[in-house]
Design an enzyme around this catalytic site. Structure first.
Site, PDB file in Angstrom:
ATOM      1  N   LYS A 162      -7.577  38.691  73.904  1.00 32.03           N
ATOM      2  CA  LYS A 162      -7.445  37.269  73.578  1.00 32.03           C
ATOM      3  C   LYS A 162      -6.551  37.064  72.348  1.00 32.03           C
ATOM      4  CE  LYS A 162     -10.315  37.253  76.893  1.00 32.03           C
ATOM      5  NZ  LYS A 162     -10.703  36.484  78.034  1.00 32.03           N
TER       6      LYS A 162
HETATM    7  C1  LIG Z   1     -12.093  36.609  78.684  1.00 31.27           C
HETATM    8  C2  LIG Z   1     -12.620  35.400  79.372  1.00 31.27           C
HETATM    9  C3  LIG Z   1     -13.988  35.122  79.423  1.00 31.27           C
HETATM   10  C4  LIG Z   1     -15.030  36.103  78.959  1.00 31.27           C
HETATM   11  O1  LIG Z   1     -14.888  36.559  77.682  1.00 31.27           O
HETATM   12  P1  LIG Z   1     -15.542  38.014  77.297  1.00 31.27           P
HETATM   13  O2  LIG Z   1     -15.422  38.031  75.831  1.00 31.27           O
HETATM   14  O3  LIG Z   1     -14.711  39.033  77.988  1.00 31.27           O
HETATM   15  O4  LIG Z   1     -16.942  37.995  77.773  1.00 31.27           O
HETATM   16  C5  LIG Z   1     -14.405  33.951  79.998  1.00 31.27           C
HETATM   17  N1  LIG Z   1     -13.530  33.080  80.510  1.00 31.27           N
HETATM   18  C6  LIG Z   1     -12.198  33.307  80.515  1.00 31.27           C
HETATM   19  C7  LIG Z   1     -11.280  32.286  81.080  1.00 31.27           C
HETATM   20  C8  LIG Z   1     -11.709  34.495  79.958  1.00 31.27           C
HETATM   21  O5  LIG Z   1     -10.399  34.709  79.965  1.00 31.27           O
END
Ligand SMILES: *Cc1c(COP(=O)(O)O)cnc(C)c1O
Length: 415
Positions: A199
């Site tokens: 992210k």
């Molecule tokens: C990465 C992601 C998640 C989940 O996040 P995690 O930290 O991996 O649990 C949820 N929704 C979207 C759109 C994502 O890209």
């Protein structure tokens, strides 16, 4: 520059490869070392404010929300928001057919039923389709700001208010973005962020929930901490059983450093994307993703639409041969869990066991159906889309060469 495509033996438009700069520097290293030296890795100790608490205050402040709860992942944040709102068996939650599977998994974790809706040319929730899918069992809408692009929050909020539904923004991919001048995540009843490795900013694994709803916050806080052992407050609330989604002080310290880098990361991304958008008028035969609020776009990616999915695959292959990294978004090359067609166990309505299944739960009175041909627009848009990930650290030359590569390929394809 030769106009002969690289895929046909011509000179590639992009020369050289750009190394990704380091994401972490001495400030992260120092922050982590300080936490280790402090011998305090657990957030709920009584000796003053810890890293996680300081991170929460700063995160809430930056997002323009009164409260933040740091958790262990984005999925955990989504689950905490749903539990916070009391969404559970018998309830339906509307989400887009293009999102990471964990958005749907969060809904199933609270034993609610995910209702998939179409995306539009923004590749985010189509408000008209959301409205069509509302039933007497709908409790919430989950807009997902995919790839940093803000959803049409004005329309989605109006629909939610009209039908008395809650809104949980999945802001996992759009930390720092905005719509109408408000930060994403702070517009709905809850905003859920991921701080996972891929992210915009990261603590390795981690997440955050922001909300102005104090009852939601209190329930989420209780739930994330095994029901309440370490959490003081909320004495007037009924206790609920919880899990452990606590963030460690190491992640909190990392988050505090990373959050201060967020706006400069976004500035660089936006500067790069602006140059591509300015050049786009001279690309024949391609159209651009419809970004609902360009000023609030995190500018992580440039998405082009070709007339057909076959053309999109060919275009992506040709552009890749020019040296510009890109991908056709729905080409069947691999089972991309961001697209509902690959959520097999959900489409087949498989729960945790034959007795523990949100779709056959005695409280569930709805009759949602899923099939791959129920969402023709979503598959059409994704099928015709080519995504070009943008890098904020590209030099002027790197940007120019990639813009030339797109121009070269689109011109050849239009002939
Ligand atoms: C990465 C992601 C998640 C989940 O996040 P995690 O930290 O991996 O649990 C949820 N929704 C979207 C759109 C994502 O890209």
């Amino acid at each position: 520059m030769s106009s002969r495509l690289a895929i046909e033996g011509g000179e590639p438009a992009v020369t050289g490869v750009v190394d990704r700069p380091a994401r972490f520097d001495d400030s992260e290293a120092a922050a982590l070392r300080d936490v280790l030296r402090s011998e305090r890795l657990f957030r709920y100790l009584e000796d003053g404010e810890g890293q996680v608490r300081a991170f929460e205050r700063r995160f809430a402040d930056l997002m323009g929300s009164p409260h933040c709860l740091a958790v262990s992942s984005g999925t955990a944040a989504l689950i905490c928001a749903l539990v916070g709102l009391g969404v559970g068996p018998g309830d339906e939650v509307i989400l887009p057919g293009y999102t990471y599977i964990s958005s749907a998994a969060a809904i199933l974790n609270v034993r609610a039923v995910p209702v998939i809706a179409e995306v539009d040319a923004s590749l985010t929730l189509d408000p008209d389709d959301v409205e069509r899918r509302i039933t007497p069992f709908t409790r919430a809408i989950m807009p997902v700001h995919m790839r940093g692009v803000p959803c049409r929050m004005d329309r989605l909020m109006a629909i939610a208010r009209k039908h008395e539904l809650s809104v949980i923004e999945d802001t996992a991919q759009a930390c720092g973005g905005s719509f109408g001048g408000r930060r994403l995540g702070a517009i709905g009843d809850a905003g859920c962020f991921s701080l996972q490795h891929y992210k915009i900013i990261t603590t390795g694994e981690g997440g955050a929930l922001v909300t102005a709803n104090e009852k939601l916050l209190a329930r989420a806080t209780m739930y994330h901490d095994a029901g309440r052992p370490f959490w003081v407050g909320g004495a007037d609330l009924e206790a609920i059983p919880g899990v452990n989604y606590r963030m460690s002080e190491l992640a909190g310290a990392l988050g505090r450093v990373q959050i201060e880098k967020l706006d400069s990361i976004l500035d660089r991304q936006r500067r790069v994307k602006r140059q591509f958008l300015e050049a786009a008028a001279s690309w024949p035969g391609v159209s651009l993703q419809d970004v609902p609020d360009a000023a609030g776009d995190c500018a992580l990616v440039l998405i082009l639409f070709l007339p057909t999915s076959e053309r999109a695959s060919q275009f992506a292959a040709a552009l890749k041969a020019e040296g510009c990294a890109c991908g056709a978004m729905y080409s069947g090359e691999f089972p991309d869990r961001h697209i509902f067609t690959y959520w097999d166990h959900i489409l087949e309505k498989k729960g945790y066991s034959s007795r523990d299944n949100p779709w056959t739960h005695p409280y569930y009175q709805g009759d949602v159906e899923y099939s791959a041909d129920m969402y023709p627009r979503t598959l059409d848009f994704l099928g015709r889309a080519v995504a070009i990930p943008l890098q904020g650290h590209w030099s002027a030359e790197d940007v120019t060469q990639r813009i030339e590569a797109i121009g070269k390929v689109s011109t050849a394809f239009a002939e």
